[in-house]
Structures are given as C-alpha cells and as structure tokens.
Design an enzyme around this catalytic site. Sequence first.
Site, PDB file in Angstrom:
ATOM      1  N   LYS A 191       0.850  -1.193   0.000  1.00 45.78           N
ATOM      2  CA  LYS A 191       0.000   0.000   0.000  1.00 45.78           C
ATOM      3  C   LYS A 191       0.883   1.240   0.000  1.00 45.78           C
ATOM      4  O   LYS A 191       1.576   1.507   0.978  1.00 45.78           O
ATOM      5  CB  LYS A 191      -0.880   0.039   1.256  1.00 45.78           C
ATOM      6  CG  LYS A 191      -1.895   1.169   1.174  1.00 45.78           C
ATOM      7  CD  LYS A 191      -2.513   1.508   2.511  1.00 45.78           C
ATOM      8  CE  LYS A 191      -1.787   2.620   3.203  1.00 45.78           C
ATOM      9  NZ  LYS A 191      -1.764   3.895   2.485  1.00 45.78           N
ATOM     10  N   GLY A 244       6.953   4.429   8.492  1.00 40.35           N
ATOM     11  CA  GLY A 244       6.076   5.569   8.716  1.00 40.35           C
ATOM     12  C   GLY A 244       6.315   6.145  10.097  1.00 40.35           C
ATOM     13  O   GLY A 244       7.389   5.969  10.680  1.00 40.35           O
ATOM     14  N   SER A 245       5.309   6.790  10.618  1.00 38.70           N
ATOM     15  CA  SER A 245       5.494   7.511  11.874  1.00 38.70           C
ATOM     16  C   SER A 245       5.460   6.554  13.069  1.00 38.70           C
ATOM     17  O   SER A 245       4.885   5.461  12.995  1.00 38.70           O
ATOM     18  CB  SER A 245       4.389   8.549  12.025  1.00 38.70           C
ATOM     19  OG  SER A 245       3.145   7.898  12.029  1.00 38.70           O
ATOM     20  N   THR A 246       6.051   7.007  14.153  1.00 40.43           N
ATOM     21  CA  THR A 246       6.107   6.181  15.359  1.00 40.43           C
ATOM     22  C   THR A 246       4.700   5.918  15.903  1.00 40.43           C
ATOM     23  O   THR A 246       4.405   4.817  16.369  1.00 40.43           O
ATOM     24  CB  THR A 246       7.010   6.857  16.405  1.00 40.43           C
ATOM     25  OG1 THR A 246       8.329   6.912  15.841  1.00 40.43           O
ATOM     26  CG2 THR A 246       7.063   6.082  17.702  1.00 40.43           C
ATOM     27  N   GLY A 249       3.196   3.259  13.879  1.00 37.75           N
ATOM     28  CA  GLY A 249       3.942   2.030  14.191  1.00 37.75           C
ATOM     29  C   GLY A 249       3.452   1.401  15.483  1.00 37.75           C
ATOM     30  O   GLY A 249       3.295   0.182  15.590  1.00 37.75           O
ATOM     31  N   GLU A 266      10.015   0.659  10.601  1.00 37.49           N
ATOM     32  CA  GLU A 266      11.012   1.717  10.371  1.00 37.49           C
ATOM     33  C   GLU A 266      10.287   3.028  10.638  1.00 37.49           C
ATOM     34  O   GLU A 266       9.424   3.425   9.870  1.00 37.49           O
ATOM     35  CB  GLU A 266      11.496   1.684   8.907  1.00 37.49           C
ATOM     36  CG  GLU A 266      12.149   0.384   8.486  1.00 37.49           C
ATOM     37  CD  GLU A 266      13.538   0.188   9.077  1.00 37.49           C
ATOM     38  OE1 GLU A 266      14.092   1.150   9.642  1.00 37.49           O
ATOM     39  OE2 GLU A 266      14.049  -0.931   8.988  1.00 37.49           O
ATOM     40  N   CYS A 300      13.333  10.661   7.378  1.00 37.14           N
ATOM     41  CA  CYS A 300      13.271  10.063   8.714  1.00 37.14           C
ATOM     42  C   CYS A 300      14.572  10.243   9.474  1.00 37.14           C
ATOM     43  O   CYS A 300      14.576  10.439  10.683  1.00 37.14           O
ATOM     44  CB  CYS A 300      12.959   8.579   8.588  1.00 37.14           C
ATOM     45  SG  CYS A 300      14.018   7.754   7.409  1.00 37.14           S
ATOM     46  N   GLU A 397       9.749  15.130  16.235  1.00 34.77           N
ATOM     47  CA  GLU A 397      10.116  15.091  14.819  1.00 34.77           C
ATOM     48  C   GLU A 397       9.231  16.080  14.066  1.00 34.77           C
ATOM     49  O   GLU A 397       8.003  15.913  14.022  1.00 34.77           O
ATOM     50  CB  GLU A 397       9.884  13.670  14.281  1.00 34.77           C
ATOM     51  CG  GLU A 397      10.278  13.511  12.837  1.00 34.77           C
ATOM     52  CD  GLU A 397       9.934  12.126  12.277  1.00 34.77           C
ATOM     53  OE1 GLU A 397       8.824  11.635  12.551  1.00 34.77           O
ATOM     54  OE2 GLU A 397      10.772  11.554  11.566  1.00 34.77           O
TER      55      GLU A 397
HETATM   56  P1  NAD Z   1       2.346   7.692   8.477  1.00 34.05           P
HETATM   57  O1  NAD Z   1       2.715   6.845   9.630  1.00 34.05           O
HETATM   58  O2  NAD Z   1       1.270   8.683   8.653  1.00 34.05           O
HETATM   59  O3  NAD Z   1       1.923   6.796   7.240  1.00 34.05           O
HETATM   60  C1  NAD Z   1       2.757   5.784   6.724  1.00 34.05           C
HETATM   61  C2  NAD Z   1       1.885   4.792   5.952  1.00 34.05           C
HETATM   62  O4  NAD Z   1       1.032   4.132   6.859  1.00 34.05           O
HETATM   63  C3  NAD Z   1       1.001   5.422   4.917  1.00 34.05           C
HETATM   64  O5  NAD Z   1       0.922   4.564   3.812  1.00 34.05           O
HETATM   65  C4  NAD Z   1      -0.340   5.501   5.626  1.00 34.05           C
HETATM   66  O6  NAD Z   1      -1.409   5.514   4.727  1.00 34.05           O
HETATM   67  C5  NAD Z   1      -0.312   4.230   6.441  1.00 34.05           C
HETATM   68  N1  NAD Z   1      -1.151   4.230   7.648  1.00 34.05           N
HETATM   69  C6  NAD Z   1      -1.471   5.282   8.441  1.00 34.05           C
HETATM   70  N2  NAD Z   1      -2.263   4.880   9.467  1.00 34.05           N
HETATM   71  C7  NAD Z   1      -2.404   3.532   9.337  1.00 34.05           C
HETATM   72  C8  NAD Z   1      -3.082   2.532  10.092  1.00 34.05           C
HETATM   73  N3  NAD Z   1      -3.740   2.822  11.204  1.00 34.05           N
HETATM   74  N4  NAD Z   1      -3.025   1.270   9.669  1.00 34.05           N
HETATM   75  C9  NAD Z   1      -2.325   0.931   8.569  1.00 34.05           C
HETATM   76  N5  NAD Z   1      -1.668   1.836   7.803  1.00 34.05           N
HETATM   77  C10 NAD Z   1      -1.708   3.115   8.179  1.00 34.05           C
HETATM   78  O7  NAD Z   1       3.715   8.356   8.005  1.00 34.05           O
HETATM   79  P2  NAD Z   1       3.939   9.389   6.840  1.00 34.05           P
HETATM   80  O8  NAD Z   1       3.441  10.703   7.304  1.00 34.05           O
HETATM   81  O9  NAD Z   1       3.445   8.844   5.556  1.00 34.05           O
HETATM   82  O10 NAD Z   1       5.531   9.385   6.761  1.00 34.05           O
HETATM   83  C11 NAD Z   1       6.321  10.124   7.578  1.00 34.05           C
HETATM   84  C12 NAD Z   1       6.894   9.295   8.698  1.00 34.05           C
HETATM   85  O11 NAD Z   1       7.610   8.183   8.164  1.00 34.05           O
HETATM   86  C13 NAD Z   1       7.910  10.049   9.525  1.00 34.05           C
HETATM   87  O12 NAD Z   1       7.698   9.825  10.879  1.00 34.05           O
HETATM   88  C14 NAD Z   1       9.237   9.454   9.082  1.00 34.05           C
HETATM   89  O13 NAD Z   1      10.252   9.601  10.036  1.00 34.05           O
HETATM   90  C15 NAD Z   1       8.875   8.055   8.800  1.00 34.05           C
HETATM   91  N6  NAD Z   1       9.835   7.403   7.914  1.00 34.05           N
HETATM   92  C16 NAD Z   1      10.697   6.489   8.425  1.00 34.05           C
HETATM   93  C17 NAD Z   1      11.642   5.888   7.610  1.00 34.05           C
HETATM   94  C18 NAD Z   1      12.607   4.865   8.158  1.00 34.05           C
HETATM   95  O14 NAD Z   1      13.223   4.168   7.374  1.00 34.05           O
HETATM   96  N7  NAD Z   1      12.766   4.754   9.455  1.00 34.05           N
HETATM   97  C19 NAD Z   1      11.710   6.224   6.254  1.00 34.05           C
HETATM   98  C20 NAD Z   1      10.816   7.174   5.772  1.00 34.05           C
HETATM   99  C21 NAD Z   1       9.873   7.752   6.605  1.00 34.05           C
END
Ligand code: NAD
Length: 815
Positions: A191, A244-246, A249, A266, A300, A397
């Site tokens: 996704k 994605g975000s903590t 996660g 991650e 990130c 962050e």
């Molecule tokens: P996000 O957590 O909002 O979304 C990430 C993904 O998860 C998206 O595809 C979103 O649609 C999906 N998602 C959101 N809520 C969900 C749920 N309840 N169930 C299942 N899927 C869900 O993050 P973002 O705003 O897209 O990205 C930014 C974040 O990603 C930042 O915190 C950044 O630090 C982190 N990031 C980490 C790395 C790494 O390798 N550690 C790399 C890139 C980005």
Amino acid sequence: MNVMEIFETMEYGPAPESPTTVLDWLKERQPFGLFINGRWVKPASGKYLDTINPSTSKPLAQVAAANSKDVDAAVSAARAAAETWSKTPGHIRARYLYAIARHIQKHSRMLAVLESMDNGKPIRETRDLDIPLVARHFYYHAGWAQLMASELPGYGPVGVVGQIIPWNFPLLMLAWKIAPALAMGNTVVLKPARYTPLTALKFAEIVQEIGLPPGVVNILTGEASQVGDALVRHPGVNKIAFTGSTDVGRTLRRATAGSGKKLSLELGGKSPFIVFDDADLDSVVEGVVDAIWFNQGQVCCAGSRLLVQEDIASRLIDKLRARMEKLRIGDPLDKAVDIGAIVSSAQLNEIQRLVDQGVEEGAEIWQPSWACPTEGYFFPPTLFTNVSPATTIAQVEIFGPVLVSMTFRTPAEAVALANNTRYGLAASVWSENINLALDVAPKLKAGTVWVNCTNLFDASSGFGGYHESGFGREGGKEGLYEYVRPAWETSSPRTTEHSSNGPEQGASTDQAGEDEEDHAAASERANGYHLELPAIDRTPKMFINGKQVRPDSGYSRDVYDIRGRVIGQVGEGNRKDIRNAVEAAHAAGGWATSTTHNRAQILYYIAENLSVRETEFARRIVQQTGRSDADAATEVQVTISRLFTYAAWADKYEGVVHRPPLRGVVLAMKEPIGVIGMACPSENPLLGFISLVAPAIAMGNTVIAIPSQQSPLSAIDCYQVLETSDLPAGVVNIVTGERDTLSEVLSDHDDVESMWYFGPAEGCKRVELASAGNMKRTWVNYGHSRDWLDPLQGEGEELLRESTHVKNIWVPYGE
Ligand code: NAD
C-alpha cells in the site's frame, strides 16, 4: 534573461524538466485501477481519490480507493502466487529482480519526473538519488535471490507480506520493501501512501512488462483506514513491513500483537548532527544542507538537531545563515532548485504549528530574506538557536526543513545531548580528528552513524533504528532475515502450557498420567536420589545486582514436583523487584564495553563451575520435572556445551566492512541491545535459562531473567555458579514469581530495550501489547515449543541476532 545579464548577475537561468511525457501517461491511464493478480481492476467501492501536485496544489490524477474487499482479493492472489513463487529457484527469482532493475533504469527519467510531480521533491534529487538507489536495491537483491540457497540454508520465505510505506521516498521505500521480499521468495501486497501513489502504479506496469508471475506483487491505493488497517489485520498475511510515523507504528504493534505475524517497523527520528571544533566548517555547512534541507527535511534520518561545540557555534551559525540565504526554492522540476514543495497542506500546517510552538517556547528563529512561491505548499529553510534540549522542537520530529541548534562543551556532553531523545535512527559526527569521531560513533544510540558525511544510503548497508525509531533492518544481509523464517519453525508444535498464574503444578499432578508417576518414581529409585524429604529447608532467593535478595513482597511461592509435592520455595517477585533488577542491569552497562575475550573467559568459567556440580544440577531437574536421570544428565551436559558455544561466539560474532559505491567504507558493527528482559521456557529449566542468558551476555547485554515458573530452582541454583565465576554484579539478574505478571512489567518498562518471552500464546500477545509503550524489540514464541536440545533450535545464529543490533558507521576517505 540573456547571456550578458546572466554574466552580470550570476543568477541561475531556468532549467525546467519537461512534464509532457508524464502528463500524457497520466491522461492515458487514469483513473488508475488496483493492481491485483497481475491485472488492473476497478476498486470494489467504485470510488477514486485525487492525488495532488504539491508544487501547484492542483490535482494530478485519480487513483482507486481500495477497501477491505480489495484487500481480500489481493491477499488471495498473493497466497496463491506464493505456492509457486516460494519454490521458484533462486536463480529464476534473481532473473526477475534483475529485469526489474533494468526496467527501472529504462524508465528512469519518467520515474524521476513522476516522483517530483507527485511528491514535490526536486528533480535533482529524484533523478540523482531516489531512482538510481531504487535500481541498486533490485540489483543487489537479485544477488541475494541467487545466493539464498547457499547463504541462508535452513531458511524459507515467510509467505505473504503486507507492506505499508510513507510518502517521503515513495518509490525508494517500495524498493526497500519489495526487493528483499521477492528475493527471499515471498509475495507482497503493497500500500503506497495516500499522497504519493503514482510511482508505485508505474512500478506495477514495470512488473507487467517484465512478465513477473501474477499475484507476486499486488498494489492497492487508498486510505489508511480502509486499506492499511484491513491489510494489517488480515489473517492471510504472514508479515507486516511498515515504514512511517512512530504513532502509527505503535498502533500496528498493538494490532498485530499475538497474531504471530512478523513485524518490522522503520519509524521516525530526531537525529543529531554533531560538530566538533576541529571540523572543516565549509564541509559542515554543505553537510547541514544535505542533512535537513534535502527532501525539504521530510527525511526520517534528517539531521534535525545541530549540536555544535560552543567555541565555534557563532562562526558556524553565521556561515549557515549565509548559505541559507543562497538556497533556491521553487518548481521541483527546475533542475537548479534546491528545495521543492512540502507534500501536502496538512504537513505544511503541521510544520508551521511546531515552528510557532518553538517561538512561543522562547527559541530564536531565523529564515532567509527571500519569499517562497505563493502557489503550492512551500516552507522556507528555518534555523532555531537558543534552543533548550527539553523543548518541543528539540524533541519532536518536525518532518520539515527546520533545524534546531544547541551547543556542547565536551565530547561526553555531545554524546549525552545526542542520546537525549526517544528515537535512535541516525547520527552524523563531524571532526577532522578520526580518533575522536570513531570514539564517539559507537557511543551514539543510532542504527546509522555517518562520519564527516550524512544521508548516505546503499542497499548493502542495513538501515533501521533503536528505541522508538523501530526495529528490524532494511538492506544488507541483516535485512534479509526480516523476510525469512527458520524452516523448522513452521512445523513446531504449540505448547500445551496456559497463561494462568499460580501453582498449576499442583493441578499437573492430576494431569500427569499414571505412567508419568511410575516413570518418576522409577527414575528416583534408579538414581538413588532420596526425594521423600520434606520441603527443603533452604531459602532460594532472587539474584539482583550480584546479591541474593529476598523478595520485596515478603511472600514466597511453593515449587512442586511432578506429583504435586512441595520441593522448595522461591521468592514471589513483584514490580519493585523488577525495577531494582532493571536499575542493576543498567548500572552494569559497562559490560557492553568489556572485551569480548573477557566475556568469553567468564562464560567458560561459568561452564567450568557448573560442571563441578553436574550431578547436583541433574538431580534438581529430576526432582522438579520427574524426568529420567539420563535425560537430566543430558540436559546439564548440553547446558555446559551451550556455555562453551557462546563463549566461542563472544569473540567471533563480528561485523563486516561494506564497500558501497563510494570512496570509503561502512563498518557494520554488531552491538549489544542493552537491557534484555527474558521469560525463560518451562520445557528445560536449566538449558532453557542458559540458552537465553548465555548469548545475551556473550554479546554484551545485561539481563533480567524470569526462570521457568514451574521449575525455577535450576535457574536459582545457578546464581551460586554465577557468583563464583567473576561475572560482574548486575549483568545477570534473576527474579522469580508469576511469569506473566513479571513479563508484563518488564515489557512495559521504558528502560528495558528488548523482551524475550517463551510461554503460551496469550502471554506472547500481552508482551507484544505492553511493549508498544517504548516500541521495544520483542522476541516471542507465539506459543510454539522449541526443542532446546536441538542445536538448530536452541543455539542457532538466531539467538545471536536477537542479542544484537547492527550499527553502520560510514567512513568516507580521501582528501
Ligand atoms: P504515516 O505513519 O502517517 O503513514 C505511513 C503509511 O502508513 C502510509 O501509507 C499511511 O497511509 C499508512 N497508515 C497510516 N495509518 C495507518 C493505520 N492505522 N493502519 C495501517 N496503515 C496506516 O507516516 P507518513 O506521514 O506517511 O511518513 C512520515 C513518517 O515516516 C515520519 O515519521 C518518518 O520519520 C517516517 N519514515 C521512516 C523511515 C525509516 O526508514 N525509518 C523512512 C521514511 C519515513
């Protein structure tokens, strides 16, 4: 502007990349369907969503809004495809991955332009960084597909993997996920992020072009609440890989707890960028530009906390401001633009909110004098000085082009300030003194450390975090283990143990059949052990900070033999005992820096001291379990051998030196995780305990072990062995009591970095749920028993991997 004017002003002329090919492609294809089982299908909802170009704030294309029905279809397709794909020889999988890499290169400019338009990031970055790295990941993993059979013997694919990625590096994150998954024989349902689905859809076309078997890759666009959630909870999915975000996660950790799904996370970061006073300041300035203004700071591992040695702080800040004044912001398709657009208006507002909060909290803000474009979502590069380490902008962050700077005086202060964060993704260290840099790098709690460089990535070097930056690695050999399972694991039986606490041993008398009783009695006679003694008049205590201590509760619990007779008592540990043990384990942190030779010596010494008491330990096992004396003797002997195994590994489980395509090396160092809590299995009271404790301490961790609840005396007897083996106080702590209650306290504890649990499935779930608080690593058996006597299951490399993190230290060289 003519040549003369350019010569006079030295201004950049416009250098736009044409969007025409991409626009034609979008026009032809949209509205986009979902990519399921190798075909484009309409979404079950019949609904579509706009995706916006952030540099114009205008819609670019319409993509399908999938829902749970589409998730069902995609997972079924992936399951069916997994049958064949998992058995497809590595060489054939390698050919497919190689073909994907080639096709990425064939479409490289198209992908770069599409990514810039969908995400807002400058074409210079997508063209020179994102897309070449995407191809590199597929090439690199084609190699691992080829080598899997010889290099990962005894491992098989996990199955169907649900992959969820963010919007900041849309295609690169897809590559980080799909390449290793396919290489290891898994099939995927991916996704993309809501804001940036388009390059994933172009990728689906590439998958079709190269003729990848249908169902191996499925791509579902849509809202997180519809697609993401359904994918995470789907029973047909064997693993979730998330970036994605903590906060999200944490939600996923809770949603998958106890399901047996493998999980890699991650997450976010607040990475330090440390500048010592002997650093080359001009290089530092360019480093800062890459650290925090690359991808508009939406990275990130962005170096978002600038930590500068006090005596050069004002000089560096002046230089930085001068450089910021020269940064160029604007149309991402302009090749001479440094900073593009923020991905969405929501993200723009969030950045503004946090910046306003920084000002309110008393920090001093500086932004260049020039103005941002008025159309689209732009935010200027921003520098905060006079920042206190506890304020919001120093801790949270921001995920935008916002740098906060603080000062330090000594290297020790720099390390303390750098580690003052709940994250641990990356760090940069700048100094011309390589001794200083390489002394500081291992002290930083971060998965990647860049020395005199920043934001360098390569497929060969694993990437991932500590603490709330998540767990698991992507890239390198270590990243492959996220996508495989030991072959024996799938066939291991479920344990019959229950999660209920209390003296179920009494009940076990009833459960144990007559045969068992006879067997126990016979073995007693055969051994000549006299088990008819009344309860042993000894007080086994707990072992905390190198001392035998009584339980805080003042209560003891009975230990029963197989017939339900009391054979001893152990302390009823509680929350306070666990707290004391965690404190002791932390205080013993120096163990991590003791030499590997020293750790090996101590493990050999423990083995030696145990062997002196072999008969006594065997007797204890017989007494608690009713097993035969031969069985018990075998358990003790295997335990001694296991101590030798980990003494042997202590100075041999080493890192590697990667050679990514740059002038320099990457030192992949295996580091201890820190404080590990462990609930030991009940199957083998001595061997189970030592099989967990030995690898953990061999690798430099300190531990709090909860011995088998049914048969704790074997582990408790060990403290006398530990006391006489030169093991420093606090390295091993033993707390007896109700396994599940104590495990939950450990899992919930913010100062415990990893929790291992071997017990019933319900207990595993509770551990995974409680661990979400500080996103600690967990290793649980999902209620499956393990044959601890089998070297493959009881002393495999898996235990060493669970005892370590890989930290990658990038060291470029050359003048
Ligand atoms: P996000 O957590 O909002 O979304 C990430 C993904 O998860 C998206 O595809 C979103 O649609 C999906 N998602 C959101 N809520 C969900 C749920 N309840 N169930 C299942 N899927 C869900 O993050 P973002 O705003 O897209 O990205 C930014 C974040 O990603 C930042 O915190 C950044 O630090 C982190 N990031 C980490 C790395 C790494 O390798 N550690 C790399 C890139 C980005």
